[in-house]
Scaffold this active site. Structure first.
Site, PDB file in Angstrom:
ATOM      1  N   PRO A 101     -59.598  -4.961  13.435  1.00 53.34           N
ATOM      2  CG  PRO A 101     -58.094  -4.271  15.080  1.00 53.34           C
ATOM      3  CD  PRO A 101     -58.417  -4.120  13.612  1.00 53.34           C
ATOM      4  CB  CYS A 102     -64.745  -5.298  14.668  1.00 53.54           C
ATOM      5  SG  CYS A 102     -64.907  -6.867  13.822  1.00 53.54           S
TER       6      CYS A 102
END
Length: 159
Positions: free
Chosen positions: A128-129
């Site tokens: 989850p950047c």
């Protein structure tokens, strides 16, 4: 068309999502990438990894999944992998600044390098950047576009 990486056939499947078209890329045993839009560079075919990836992404977007349980193979530098592993530790619905991520991996001055590693993340959403934000708490930098980052954060926040 078949491409070879480590003697493995690379497969892809294009799916629809609330943030647009995504192309899932895998071997028979590992998810390799989630690309924005349509990608016809790989053998278009299906395998269980692609089916499971599509199913888990659909569950995520419908609010039924917060953690992905997919085998994946992240290809990158040691630094990138440290950043990507740290991103996976950010809880659903929360954010961390690039500076906080740099500090947590023991490279406190490397917040710009953390941002670059986020931009090279081959598995957005799963790694989850989108949960990485600027020190001023603003949404900056996202390969899919700031609108998609905002959607993903809002989606997680309101679940």
């Amino acid at each position: 068309m078949k491409n070879k990486i480590n003697s493995s056939t690379i497969y892809s499947k294009t799916i629809k999502s609330p943030i647009g078209t995504l192309t899932l890329v895998s071997t028979m045993s590992s998810l390799l990438a989630i690309d924005w839009g349509t990608n016809n560079r790989h053998h278009v075919g299906c395998c269980q990894i692609l089916e499971d990836s599509e199913s888990q992404l659909n569950e995520y977007f419908s609010g039924k999944r917060r953690v992905f349980e997919l085998p994946f193979d992240l290809q990158g530098t040691k630094f990138q992998k440290r950043v990507w592993n740290e991103l996976r530790k950010i809880p659903f619905g929360q954010t961390r600044t690039y500076k906080e991520i740099a500090q947590s991996i023991g490279s406190s001055g490397a917040f710009r390098a953390v941002g670059m590693a986020c931009s090279q993340n081959p598995l957005p959403i799963v790694v989850p950047c989108h949960r990485a934000i600027g020190s001023n708490k603003r949404l900056i930098g996202f390969t899919g576009g700031i609108d998609k980052k905002a959607f993903l954060l809002k989606h997680e926040y309101y679940l």
